[in-house]
Write a protein that holds these residues in place. Sequence first.
Motif, PDB file in Angstrom:
ATOM      1  N   ALA A   1       2.023   7.757  15.707  1.00  0.00           N
ATOM      2  CA  ALA A   1       0.696   7.955  16.314  1.00  0.00           C
ATOM      3  C   ALA A   1      -0.073   6.632  16.338  1.00  0.00           C
ATOM      4  CB  ALA A   1      -0.078   9.027  15.550  1.00  0.00           C
ATOM      5  N   ARG A   2      -0.042   5.907  15.250  1.00  0.00           N
ATOM      6  CA  ARG A   2      -0.688   4.597  15.189  1.00  0.00           C
ATOM      7  C   ARG A   2      -0.041   3.641  16.209  1.00  0.00           C
ATOM      8  NH1 ARG A   2      -4.597   0.683  14.332  1.00  0.00           N
ATOM      9  NH2 ARG A   2      -3.649  -1.180  13.446  1.00  0.00           N
ATOM     10  N   GLU A   3       1.285   3.668  16.303  1.00  0.00           N
ATOM     11  CA  GLU A   3       1.959   2.792  17.267  1.00  0.00           C
ATOM     12  C   GLU A   3       1.521   3.127  18.695  1.00  0.00           C
ATOM     13  OE1 GLU A   3       6.206   2.797  16.713  1.00  0.00           O
ATOM     14  OE2 GLU A   3       6.047   2.413  14.551  1.00  0.00           O
ATOM     15  N   ALA A   4       1.439   4.418  19.004  1.00  0.00           N
ATOM     16  CA  ALA A   4       1.049   4.830  20.360  1.00  0.00           C
ATOM     17  C   ALA A   4      -0.360   4.349  20.680  1.00  0.00           C
ATOM     18  CB  ALA A   4       1.150   6.351  20.502  1.00  0.00           C
TER      19      ALA A   4
ATOM     20  N   VAL B   1      -6.476  -3.136   6.288  1.00  0.00           N
ATOM     21  CA  VAL B   1      -5.432  -4.005   6.840  1.00  0.00           C
ATOM     22  C   VAL B   1      -5.195  -3.671   8.315  1.00  0.00           C
ATOM     23  CG1 VAL B   1      -3.420  -2.653   6.098  1.00  0.00           C
ATOM     24  CG2 VAL B   1      -3.194  -5.109   6.396  1.00  0.00           C
ATOM     25  N   ARG B   2      -5.375  -2.396   8.679  1.00  0.00           N
ATOM     26  CA  ARG B   2      -5.228  -2.056  10.100  1.00  0.00           C
ATOM     27  C   ARG B   2      -6.332  -2.701  10.939  1.00  0.00           C
ATOM     28  NH1 ARG B   2      -2.869   4.196  10.248  1.00  0.00           N
ATOM     29  NH2 ARG B   2      -0.692   3.567   9.840  1.00  0.00           N
ATOM     30  N   THR B   3      -7.496  -2.875  10.373  1.00  0.00           N
ATOM     31  CA  THR B   3      -8.560  -3.593  11.091  1.00  0.00           C
ATOM     32  C   THR B   3      -8.159  -5.050  11.316  1.00  0.00           C
ATOM     33  OG1 THR B   3     -10.209  -2.128  10.144  1.00  0.00           O
ATOM     34  CG2 THR B   3     -11.021  -4.195  11.031  1.00  0.00           C
TER      35      THR B   3
ATOM     36  N   VAL C   1       6.652   6.211   3.960  1.00  0.00           N
ATOM     37  CA  VAL C   1       6.879   6.417   5.390  1.00  0.00           C
ATOM     38  C   VAL C   1       6.477   5.117   6.091  1.00  0.00           C
ATOM     39  CG1 VAL C   1       6.292   7.789   7.411  1.00  0.00           C
ATOM     40  CG2 VAL C   1       6.421   8.879   5.156  1.00  0.00           C
ATOM     41  N   ILE C   2       7.477   4.413   6.573  1.00  0.00           N
ATOM     42  CA  ILE C   2       7.210   3.119   7.210  1.00  0.00           C
ATOM     43  C   ILE C   2       6.711   3.308   8.646  1.00  0.00           C
ATOM     44  CG2 ILE C   2       8.222   0.883   7.849  1.00  0.00           C
ATOM     45  CD1 ILE C   2       8.028   1.437   4.781  1.00  0.00           C
ATOM     46  N   ASP C   3       7.293   4.271   9.355  1.00  0.00           N
ATOM     47  CA  ASP C   3       6.940   4.486  10.763  1.00  0.00           C
ATOM     48  C   ASP C   3       5.741   5.399  10.899  1.00  0.00           C
ATOM     49  OD1 ASP C   3       9.626   3.662  12.478  1.00  0.00           O
ATOM     50  OD2 ASP C   3      10.069   4.351  10.439  1.00  0.00           O
ATOM     51  N   ASP C   4       4.778   4.981  11.720  1.00  0.00           N
ATOM     52  CA  ASP C   4       3.648   5.849  12.053  1.00  0.00           C
ATOM     53  C   ASP C   4       3.523   5.880  13.579  1.00  0.00           C
ATOM     54  OD1 ASP C   4       1.206   7.029  12.616  1.00  0.00           O
ATOM     55  OD2 ASP C   4       0.259   6.238  10.796  1.00  0.00           O
TER      56      ASP C   4
ATOM     57  N   ILE D   1       0.845  -1.207   0.000  1.00  0.00           N
ATOM     58  CA  ILE D   1       0.000   0.000   0.000  1.00  0.00           C
ATOM     59  C   ILE D   1       0.881   1.259   0.000  1.00  0.00           C
ATOM     60  CG2 ILE D   1      -1.616   1.351   1.411  1.00  0.00           C
ATOM     61  CD1 ILE D   1      -2.640  -1.492   2.453  1.00  0.00           C
ATOM     62  N   LYS D   2       1.870   1.262   0.891  1.00  0.00           N
ATOM     63  CA  LYS D   2       2.743   2.445   0.993  1.00  0.00           C
ATOM     64  C   LYS D   2       3.559   2.630  -0.297  1.00  0.00           C
ATOM     65  CE  LYS D   2       2.865   2.237   6.063  1.00  0.00           C
ATOM     66  NZ  LYS D   2       3.648   1.986   7.302  1.00  0.00           N
ATOM     67  N   TRP D   3       3.979   1.519  -0.901  1.00  0.00           N
ATOM     68  CA  TRP D   3       4.777   1.599  -2.137  1.00  0.00           C
ATOM     69  C   TRP D   3       3.921   2.084  -3.307  1.00  0.00           C
ATOM     70  CZ3 TRP D   3       9.518   2.303  -3.287  1.00  0.00           C
ATOM     71  CH2 TRP D   3       9.995   2.037  -4.592  1.00  0.00           C
TER      72      TRP D   3
ATOM     73  N   GLY E   1       8.108  -5.682  19.829  1.00  0.00           N
ATOM     74  CA  GLY E   1       8.635  -6.758  18.992  1.00  0.00           C
ATOM     75  C   GLY E   1       7.807  -6.945  17.731  1.00  0.00           C
ATOM     76  N   GLN E   2       6.478  -6.924  17.883  1.00  0.00           N
ATOM     77  CA  GLN E   2       5.607  -7.130  16.714  1.00  0.00           C
ATOM     78  C   GLN E   2       5.752  -5.980  15.714  1.00  0.00           C
ATOM     79  OE1 GLN E   2       4.533 -10.211  16.930  1.00  0.00           O
ATOM     80  NE2 GLN E   2       5.463  -9.960  18.960  1.00  0.00           N
ATOM     81  N   ILE E   3       5.780  -4.763  16.242  1.00  0.00           N
ATOM     82  CA  ILE E   3       5.831  -3.580  15.364  1.00  0.00           C
ATOM     83  C   ILE E   3       7.195  -3.486  14.681  1.00  0.00           C
ATOM     84  CG2 ILE E   3       5.846  -1.043  15.417  1.00  0.00           C
ATOM     85  CD1 ILE E   3       3.549  -1.267  17.550  1.00  0.00           C
ATOM     86  N   GLU E   4       8.272  -3.733  15.431  1.00  0.00           N
ATOM     87  CA  GLU E   4       9.604  -3.716  14.814  1.00  0.00           C
ATOM     88  C   GLU E   4       9.698  -4.802  13.736  1.00  0.00           C
ATOM     89  OE1 GLU E   4      11.871  -1.399  15.007  1.00  0.00           O
ATOM     90  OE2 GLU E   4      10.495  -0.375  16.373  1.00  0.00           O
ATOM     91  N   ALA E   5       9.124  -5.964  14.015  1.00  0.00           N
ATOM     92  CA  ALA E   5       9.155  -7.052  13.027  1.00  0.00           C
ATOM     93  C   ALA E   5       8.441  -6.628  11.741  1.00  0.00           C
ATOM     94  CB  ALA E   5       8.511  -8.307  13.616  1.00  0.00           C
ATOM     95  N   SER E   6       7.286  -5.976  11.892  1.00  0.00           N
ATOM     96  CA  SER E   6       6.549  -5.489  10.713  1.00  0.00           C
ATOM     97  C   SER E   6       7.408  -4.510   9.914  1.00  0.00           C
ATOM     98  CB  SER E   6       5.243  -4.808  11.156  1.00  0.00           C
ATOM     99  OG  SER E   6       4.615  -4.199  10.047  1.00  0.00           O
ATOM    100  N   LYS E   7       8.120  -3.662  10.627  1.00  0.00           N
ATOM    101  CA  LYS E   7       8.922  -2.647   9.931  1.00  0.00           C
ATOM    102  C   LYS E   7      10.159  -3.251   9.266  1.00  0.00           C
ATOM    103  CE  LYS E   7       8.747   0.522  13.322  1.00  0.00           C
ATOM    104  NZ  LYS E   7       8.551   1.842  14.023  1.00  0.00           N
TER     105      LYS E   7
HETATM  106  C1  LIG Z   1       1.817  -1.616   9.964  1.00  0.00           C
HETATM  107  C2  LIG Z   1       2.110  -0.319   9.797  1.00  0.00           C
HETATM  108  O1  LIG Z   1       3.437   0.155   9.749  1.00  0.00           O
HETATM  109  C3  LIG Z   1       4.154   0.376  10.969  1.00  0.00           C
HETATM  110  C4  LIG Z   1       3.973  -0.777  11.869  1.00  0.00           C
HETATM  111  C5  LIG Z   1       2.909  -0.804  12.743  1.00  0.00           C
HETATM  112  C6  LIG Z   1       2.438  -2.087  13.353  1.00  0.00           C
HETATM  113  O2  LIG Z   1       3.149  -3.098  13.216  1.00  0.00           O
HETATM  114  O3  LIG Z   1       1.344  -2.119  13.950  1.00  0.00           O
HETATM  115  C7  LIG Z   1       2.201   0.389  13.031  1.00  0.00           C
HETATM  116  C8  LIG Z   1       2.545   1.577  12.461  1.00  0.00           C
HETATM  117  C9  LIG Z   1       3.742   1.720  11.592  1.00  0.00           C
HETATM  118  O4  LIG Z   1       4.788   2.225  12.372  1.00  0.00           O
HETATM  119  C10 LIG Z   1       1.065   0.700   9.595  1.00  0.00           C
HETATM  120  O5  LIG Z   1       1.418   1.817   9.196  1.00  0.00           O
HETATM  121  O6  LIG Z   1      -0.112   0.384   9.842  1.00  0.00           O
END
Ligand SMILES: C=C(O[C@@H]1C=C(C(=O)O)C=C[C@H]1O)C(=O)O
Length: 167
Positions: free
Chosen positions: A45-48, A106-108, A40-43, A27-29, A74-80
């Motif tokens: 606000a979403r992580e918080a 996908v966030r759902t 932008v891989i890092d979000d 999606i980001k690509w 761990g989960q979020i770093e793995a995704s990144k």
């Molecule tokens: C998965 C995403 O990318 C990153 C990884 C996240 C995650 O693993 O939950 C959340 C936000 C982003 O830093 C996203 O943007 O939703």
Amino acid sequence: AQDSGSLDRLAGSLIDRLDTADTVAAIKWTDTLRTGVDPVIDDPAREAAIYDAMAQLGAQENLPAPRVRQVFEGQIEASKIVQRGLVTEWRAGVAAPAPAMDLAAVRTVIDGLNTDIVAELAAEQSDLTGPGCPARITPVFLSAAASHRLDALHTAALLRAVTPLCG
Ligand SMILES: C=C(O[C@@H]1C=C(C(=O)O)C=C[C@H]1O)C(=O)O
């Protein structure tokens, strides 16, 4: 629980969550191809929001907030790790797949898996504590990685996701 069946379930949830990274990256690509703006891989606000929601959910299951935080880091770093790896391949000219859904969808999916992971952490507390934990769980996760045919990138990312499980 002593049966590895339930650890298999936790392994499955971590791998399913890692699978979402491929979709998120695509999606980001796709946005990058359209706009020319670097993905932008890092979000933060979403992580918080995830850390807050999972700390609250974990508290209902008597999971300490720092433990829940570490597991989700761990989960979020793995995704990144997966997202950055794939974007690097796509930047180098490998064809990216068309994303199967949009970011909200996908966030759902990720939200549902996050909830599953908290429930499984609570259920597996006894398997996930004590000095024998790493030796007990690592083979379960490596064999799950093999049976899901994870490539090197996803296997490395999965190990990052597994590291904080023993607490
Ligand atoms: C998965 C995403 O990318 C990153 C990884 C996240 C995650 O693993 O939950 C959340 C936000 C982003 O830093 C996203 O943007 O939703």
